[in-house]
Write a protein that holds these residues in place. Structure first.
Motif, mmCIF file in Angstrom:
data_model
loop_
_atom_site.group_PDB
_atom_site.id
_atom_site.type_symbol
_atom_site.label_atom_id
_atom_site.label_comp_id
_atom_site.label_asym_id
_atom_site.label_seq_id
_atom_site.Cartn_x
_atom_site.Cartn_y
_atom_site.Cartn_z
ATOM 1 N N GLU A 69 4.925 11.145 -2.873
ATOM 2 C CA GLU A 69 4.481 9.956 -3.610
ATOM 3 C C GLU A 69 5.004 8.705 -2.920
ATOM 4 O O GLU A 69 6.041 8.745 -2.261
ATOM 5 N N HIS A 70 4.299 7.598 -3.130
ATOM 6 C CA HIS A 70 4.754 6.278 -2.660
ATOM 7 C C HIS A 70 4.936 6.244 -1.139
ATOM 8 O O HIS A 70 5.797 5.529 -0.634
ATOM 9 N N CYS A 71 4.156 7.052 -0.411
ATOM 10 C CA CYS A 71 4.248 7.052 1.053
ATOM 11 C C CYS A 71 2.989 6.413 1.637
ATOM 12 O O CYS A 71 1.921 6.430 1.016
ATOM 13 N N TRP A 72 3.123 5.863 2.813
ATOM 14 C CA TRP A 72 2.021 5.163 3.473
ATOM 15 C C TRP A 72 1.894 5.663 4.897
ATOM 16 O O TRP A 72 2.904 5.962 5.545
ATOM 17 N N LEU A 73 0.641 5.744 5.362
ATOM 18 C CA LEU A 73 0.399 6.226 6.721
ATOM 19 C C LEU A 73 -0.563 5.247 7.391
ATOM 20 O O LEU A 73 -1.690 5.062 6.921
ATOM 21 N N LEU A 74 -0.100 4.618 8.447
ATOM 22 C CA LEU A 74 -0.906 3.612 9.149
ATOM 23 C C LEU A 74 -1.464 4.230 10.433
ATOM 24 O O LEU A 74 -0.705 4.677 11.293
ATOM 25 N N ILE A 75 -2.794 4.232 10.528
ATOM 26 C CA ILE A 75 -3.471 4.823 11.688
ATOM 27 C C ILE A 75 -4.157 3.699 12.462
ATOM 28 O O ILE A 75 -4.988 2.971 11.902
ATOM 29 N N ARG A 76 -3.779 3.577 13.733
ATOM 30 C CA ARG A 76 -4.420 2.599 14.622
ATOM 31 C C ARG A 76 -4.782 3.308 15.914
ATOM 32 O O ARG A 76 -3.902 3.947 16.517
ATOM 33 N N PRO A 77 -6.024 3.237 16.337
ATOM 34 C CA PRO A 77 -6.428 3.923 17.567
ATOM 35 C C PRO A 77 -5.520 3.551 18.739
ATOM 36 O O PRO A 77 -5.152 2.381 18.895
ATOM 37 N N GLY A 78 -5.133 4.557 19.514
ATOM 38 C CA GLY A 78 -4.336 4.318 20.716
ATOM 39 C C GLY A 78 -2.856 4.122 20.437
ATOM 40 O O GLY A 78 -2.070 3.952 21.375
ATOM 41 N N GLN A 79 -2.455 4.130 19.164
ATOM 42 C CA GLN A 79 -1.030 3.966 18.848
ATOM 43 C C GLN A 79 -0.532 5.153 18.027
ATOM 44 O O GLN A 79 -1.321 5.829 17.367
ATOM 45 N N ARG A 80 0.780 5.361 18.059
ATOM 46 C CA ARG A 80 1.339 6.453 17.261
ATOM 47 C C ARG A 80 1.161 6.119 15.779
ATOM 48 O O ARG A 80 1.373 4.981 15.361
ATOM 49 N N PRO A 81 0.775 7.134 14.992
ATOM 50 C CA PRO A 81 0.675 6.872 13.554
ATOM 51 C C PRO A 81 2.052 6.521 12.989
ATOM 52 O O PRO A 81 3.066 7.067 13.438
ATOM 53 N N LEU A 82 2.049 5.603 12.036
ATOM 54 C CA LEU A 82 3.301 5.187 11.393
ATOM 55 C C LEU A 82 3.351 5.781 9.985
ATOM 56 O O LEU A 82 2.474 5.514 9.160
ATOM 57 N N LEU A 83 4.370 6.589 9.724
ATOM 58 C CA LEU A 83 4.566 7.158 8.388
ATOM 59 C C LEU A 83 5.707 6.412 7.709
ATOM 60 O O LEU A 83 6.849 6.459 8.162
ATOM 61 N N ARG A 84 5.359 5.690 6.650
ATOM 62 C CA ARG A 84 6.393 5.052 5.837
ATOM 63 C C ARG A 84 6.746 6.041 4.732
ATOM 64 O O ARG A 84 5.955 6.291 3.814
ATOM 65 N N TRP A 85 7.926 6.615 4.865
ATOM 66 C CA TRP A 85 8.338 7.784 4.079
ATOM 67 C C TRP A 85 9.288 7.334 2.978
ATOM 68 O O TRP A 85 10.395 6.870 3.248
ATOM 69 N N TYR A 86 8.839 7.485 1.730
ATOM 70 C CA TYR A 86 9.608 7.007 0.586
ATOM 71 C C TYR A 86 10.689 8.027 0.215
ATOM 72 O O TYR A 86 10.384 9.150 -0.189
ATOM 73 N N ALA A 87 11.914 7.651 0.390
ATOM 74 C CA ALA A 87 13.047 8.526 0.058
ATOM 75 C C ALA A 87 14.148 7.652 -0.529
ATOM 76 O O ALA A 87 15.067 7.218 0.179
ATOM 77 N N ARG A 106 5.199 13.293 16.651
ATOM 78 C CA ARG A 106 3.961 12.564 16.938
ATOM 79 C C ARG A 106 3.834 11.293 16.110
ATOM 80 O O ARG A 106 2.880 10.539 16.273
ATOM 81 N N PHE A 107 4.762 11.079 15.192
ATOM 82 C CA PHE A 107 4.695 9.934 14.276
ATOM 83 C C PHE A 107 5.887 9.016 14.489
ATOM 84 O O PHE A 107 6.968 9.482 14.836
ATOM 85 N N ASP A 108 5.694 7.740 14.267
ATOM 86 C CA ASP A 108 6.827 6.852 14.031
ATOM 87 C C ASP A 108 7.141 6.953 12.552
ATOM 88 O O ASP A 108 6.249 6.716 11.714
ATOM 89 N N ILE A 109 8.363 7.335 12.231
ATOM 90 C CA ILE A 109 8.708 7.543 10.824
ATOM 91 C C ILE A 109 9.685 6.469 10.381
ATOM 92 O O ILE A 109 10.717 6.252 11.020
#
Ligand SMILES: [Mn+2]
Length: 436
Positions: A69-87, A106-109
């Motif tokens: 819950e309350h997590c966000w995943l930013l996808i931009r072509p050509g860049q590593r996906p960014l996972l904003r991980w709610y903890a 594979r993600f920026d966390i």
């Protein structure tokens, strides 16, 4: 590592294909990127307790974190996906932890103790998920634009080998539950105890199942989405219908079995056998290029043959279909797409996004597309005694073709549904549900 290395490798390949597919979809619709929101559980009105919760499918498509819950995943072509991980730091609950698996590399966390979304860079962004307008406006992102949502839904229709492996695993676990449920029924258990036996054998808590398990004994087997669990065992054992699944890394199994009880009539046992054989014939014919609607219509014709063959109707199979008799005995569709949602997205659309509605006389059909390799779907013919649907036929002309005495003798058994989960392969199909 909590996952086999072969599945971890398949997951990485899945991510690679997802990156390419998202790039194409975002480019085609003119977006710089998309922000996917996991969602969060809703609090009951005037209370501090929450409802059970399902994480958004497009979020789960990337990361195997059902329930997050309350997590966000930013996808931009050509860049590593960014996972904003709610903890959050929290001593009331155990803070969630990310599994130690190769996909993390594979993600920026970005761990977060706040529920707020990440800042978006310059560009045209969409935000998808259960997000309010104010949040989207602050982000400067378009909220759930339909064309992009449809394009991303379409990416979930054909499963990657990773997804098929997850669905197969979910099926194996669900099936263990089905065997335990049958055993409990044979031992005289009440519906609630059958449910508990199912959960124990399939190793899951009730809030984690992909949909509310249907555990119908006797007449309850004829209630399509029967929602209770009786606390007391029945005296006479006519039938058990179990429609129950499992969720593995977000992917859902959806299996139904019907068993005859000690007091079942011979005819009911023959009908279980008949529906099972009908279901296998339909599965045997699955291959790319077939129309699912045509398969659904074939199900009705063969159900008509079953009813005629067992003296439940006096007319021909074709007449039983034409008069709507088979629809009274089976009012639901042949099945649906299956994946991160039990009734998966895009079943009634073409790949270009145009709609492919169910025909007027089969409004419950959830899949109207032509079969393609990679689709995972259910095949679930049924045959029920549903008083509310049969009653109008009694006074109609079609009622003269129904052998009501025989229908009455079946009524205490409720009904039959047999459901497996099948992946369409380039040259045919592969049944993901273990053999009973
Ligand atoms: Mn189903």
């Amino acid at each position: 590592m909590t996952v086999s290395s072969s599945l971890a490798t398949l997951h990485l390949q899945h991510l690679t294909s997802l990156e390419h597919a998202y790039q194409q979809a975002l480019d085609a619709h003119g977006y710089t990127g998309v922000l996917l929101y996991s969602g969060h559980a809703r609090v009951h009105f005037g209370d501090d307790q929450t409802a059970s919760f399902s994480t958004y499918g497009h979020f789960l498509h990337w990361v195997p974190l059902p329930g997050s819950e309350h997590c966000w995943l930013l996808i931009r072509p050509g860049q590593r996906p960014l996972l904003r991980w709610y903890a959050p730091s929290d001593f009331w609950h155990l803070p969630p932890e990310l599994p130690d698996e190769p996909w993390r590399d594979r993600f920026d966390i970005e761990p977060a103790t706040e529920t707020s979304p990440p800042q978006l860079p310059k560009g045209r962004f969409a935000v998808l998920g259960d997000v309010d307008g104010e949040t989207a406006a602050k982000l400067g992102a378009e909220l759930n634009p339909e064309a992009l949502t449809v394009a991303l839904d379409e990416l979930r229709v054909r499963k990657t080998p990773y997804e098929v492996a997850c669905l197969r695993k979910a099926n194996a676990r669900a099936f263990a539950g089905h065997l335990a449920a049958r055993e409990a029924f044979d031992a005289g258990a009440a519906e609630l105890d059958i449910q508990l036996a199912y959960l124990a054998a399939s190793r899951q808590r009730e809030s984690a199942v992909p949909y509310q398990n249907i555990i119908g004994v006797n007449r309850h087997a004829g209630v399509l989405h029967y929602q209770h669990y009786d606390l007391h065992p029945v005296q006479w054992h006519y039938s058990l219908l179990v429609d129950a699944g499992h969720r593995y890394r977000g992917y859902c199994a959806d299996i139904t079995r019907t068993w005859a009880g000690r007091e079942a009539s011979e005819l009911f046992e023959q009908l279980i056998e008949g529906v099972t054989r009908l279901q296998r014939r339909l599965i045997d014919s699955l291959a790319p290029g077939h129309s699912y609607l045509a398969l659904h219509e074939r199900m009705h014709r063969e159900l008509g043959e079953l009813l005629a063959g067992h003296g439940i109707v006096r007319c021909s199979a074709d007449a039983a279909v034409a008069q709507g008799i088979t629809r009274a005995f089976c009012p639901h569709g042949l099945g649906h797409l299956l994946g991160l949602q039990v009734h998966d997205v895009a079943g009634r659309r073409l790949a270009d996004g145009s709609s492919l509605p169910a025909p007027a006389d089969h409004p419950a059909l959830r899949l109207t597309r032509e079969l393609e390799a990679g689709m995972v779907l259910t095949i679930e013919p049924g045959c029920y005694v549903i008083p509310m649907l049969l009653a109008p036929l009694r006074d109609a002309e079609a009622g003269r073709d129904i052998v009501w005495e025989t229908v009455e003798s079946l009524a205490p058994h409720g009904g039959i549904r047999i459901e497996d989960n099948v992946v369409i392969t380039p040259d045919g199909h592969d049944n993901l549900t273990p053999k009973s």
